[in-house]
Design an enzyme around this catalytic site. Sequence first.
Site, PDB file in Angstrom:
ATOM      1  N   ASP A   1       0.822  -1.217   0.000  1.00  0.00           N
ATOM      2  CA  ASP A   1       0.000   0.000   0.000  1.00  0.00           C
ATOM      3  C   ASP A   1       0.854   1.264   0.000  1.00  0.00           C
ATOM      4  O   ASP A   1       0.471   2.274  -0.587  1.00  0.00           O
ATOM      5  CB  ASP A   1      -0.924  -0.016   1.230  1.00  0.00           C
ATOM      6  CG  ASP A   1      -1.892   1.160   1.255  1.00  0.00           C
ATOM      7  OD1 ASP A   1      -2.607   1.344   0.258  1.00  0.00           O
ATOM      8  OD2 ASP A   1      -1.916   1.897   2.262  1.00  0.00           O
TER       9      ASP A   1
ATOM     10  N   HIS B   1       4.627   4.916  -2.722  1.00  0.00           N
ATOM     11  CA  HIS B   1       4.921   6.259  -2.214  1.00  0.00           C
ATOM     12  C   HIS B   1       6.344   6.384  -1.648  1.00  0.00           C
ATOM     13  O   HIS B   1       7.088   7.302  -2.000  1.00  0.00           O
ATOM     14  CB  HIS B   1       3.924   6.670  -1.131  1.00  0.00           C
ATOM     15  CG  HIS B   1       2.481   6.586  -1.554  1.00  0.00           C
ATOM     16  ND1 HIS B   1       2.067   6.883  -2.823  1.00  0.00           N
ATOM     17  CD2 HIS B   1       1.364   6.249  -0.872  1.00  0.00           C
ATOM     18  CE1 HIS B   1       0.752   6.731  -2.902  1.00  0.00           C
ATOM     19  NE2 HIS B   1       0.302   6.340  -1.737  1.00  0.00           N
TER      20      HIS B   1
HETATM   21  C1  BG6 Z   1      -2.853   5.968  -0.059  1.00  0.00           C
HETATM   22  C2  BG6 Z   1      -2.898   4.720   0.766  1.00  0.00           C
HETATM   23  O1  BG6 Z   1      -2.253   5.716  -1.291  1.00  0.00           O
HETATM   24  O2  BG6 Z   1      -2.110   6.962   0.635  1.00  0.00           O
HETATM   25  C3  BG6 Z   1      -3.504   5.009   2.117  1.00  0.00           C
HETATM   26  O3  BG6 Z   1      -3.663   3.731   0.090  1.00  0.00           O
HETATM   27  C4  BG6 Z   1      -2.782   6.147   2.804  1.00  0.00           C
HETATM   28  O4  BG6 Z   1      -3.451   3.839   2.944  1.00  0.00           O
HETATM   29  C5  BG6 Z   1      -2.675   7.347   1.871  1.00  0.00           C
HETATM   30  O5  BG6 Z   1      -3.503   6.493   3.964  1.00  0.00           O
HETATM   31  C6  BG6 Z   1      -1.808   8.436   2.470  1.00  0.00           C
HETATM   32  O6  BG6 Z   1      -1.895   9.582   1.688  1.00  0.00           O
HETATM   33  P1  BG6 Z   1      -1.656  11.008   2.321  1.00  0.00           P
HETATM   34  O7  BG6 Z   1      -1.702  11.938   1.147  1.00  0.00           O
HETATM   35  O8  BG6 Z   1      -2.752  11.244   3.298  1.00  0.00           O
HETATM   36  O9  BG6 Z   1      -0.311  10.962   2.981  1.00  0.00           O
END
Ligand code: BG6
Length: 478
Positions: free
Chosen positions: A230, A235
């Site tokens: 995930d 990321h």
């Molecule tokens: C998403 C994930 O891609 O990114 C989530 O699937 C996560 O689990 C989210 O909470 C976090 O994004 P941000 O922008 O809130 O840091």
Amino acid sequence: IPVDPFDLVIFGGTGDLARRKILPGLFRRFCAGQMPEGAQIIGAARTEMDDAGFRDMVAEAIREFGGGRSCEDGTLDEFLKLIGYQVVDAKGEDGWKELKARLNDGLIRAFYFSVGPSLFGDLAERLRHFGLADDDSRVVVEKPFGHDLKTARALNATLAQHFDETQIYRIDHYLGKETVQNLMAVRFGNVLFEPLWNAQYVDHIQITVAETVGVGGRGGYYDKSGAMRDMVQNHLMQLLCLIAMEPPARFEPDAVRDEKLKVIRALDPVLPHHIVRGQYDGHGVEPSYREDAGDPRSTTESFIALKCHVSNWRWAGTPFYLRTGKKLRARASEIAVVFKDAPHSIFGADAGRHRNILTIRLQPNEGMELGVTIKEPGPGGMRLVDVPLDMSFADALGPDSEEVPDAYERLIMDVIRGNQTLFMRGDEVEAAWAWTDPIIEGWQNRGEAPKPYDVGSSGPDDSLMLMHRDGRKWRDIR
Ligand code: BG6
């Protein structure tokens, strides 16, 4: 900068992502005056609904998930005039001709697949078959882009049957975050950092994405993924790439993506004792992961900490520590570049040990901070202290910067502009899975369960040990 008029079709237009991010983001761009006359946004989904019903839904989503400060009263009604809705059967014939009839000739066409990956192939095929898409159209796809290397390859192959790579926009919304883009500006726009940006001067790098939210509400998806799939595969990997990559010759899509790909390919496999998995435990006071996931025996991880190495000339010997988790102490995401000690202290042992740390804060309080060592003020002799040179965006750029544009706003406009720089290329995604897969297979083969950690903590103690063993320490999550 305004963009050319476009038709944007959002498949899955009634879904959660569309309501939370895509539609409010488009509205904020409208308020900012970036939406050209003649633009059209069409929601498409299976749910029976007419234009008016969808507009009501959009208005409600914008009220709930934020319009932004710069939106004046009455703007919403104007924005809603751009919105339409079409019932479409992604796996059948219904609705496609009607959808086509709504599109304007001669405008840029973008098709946002805000649906599960199992529908990507059906949608791509029908867009071509019914003549909605041509060689200039763009498709936008959301994560998860596959579940492993095999499924990602299959998705790439399916999309490639209908669209050229230059038409495919794979979203990783972290690349649209303002500070993440700023990281590239700081690295490649200044002469100051680049000479030090290597194993000779950098002791290690820490990347933390800590969240306070749990997985309540999306346990079904999450329990099949876990933090590794995930968050880390996409990321955190993208953040690592931007930190570690060589300077591209130009800020252009393939120049940037070529360099990122080289980083992923240079990653060593992660040793089993260099990775810690965790799962949150609410001890009956708050929900535990297993309750949120709806599986009392789930062994999916909601936390990961790992150490990895980029094996190339620039980074040989410099560890990268990555950490992410849910239900942690605070929502705090940052990258810290921790420089080495000065080679020799002329001030003696009393002066203490001091280090320069460059911190890039992704959220909240976006900004950068450079820790520098100075003399402690006063007559007390030569004692050293570390002080931050602080550049919070809100302070540095004035009140307008308080409203940092959401990642999706930036990325959707880039799709319309035809700029793929902040989107992942197919080979990048596959390389990231090729690195991730053996880690996950290792856990499965060894039957490893995640370590429990308390809700509101910094993760399992083993993750502290991962650093401690190397004589290092995680930065506080606060
Ligand atoms: C998403 C994930 O891609 O990114 C989530 O699937 C996560 O689990 C989210 O909470 C976090 O994004 P941000 O922008 O809130 O840091």
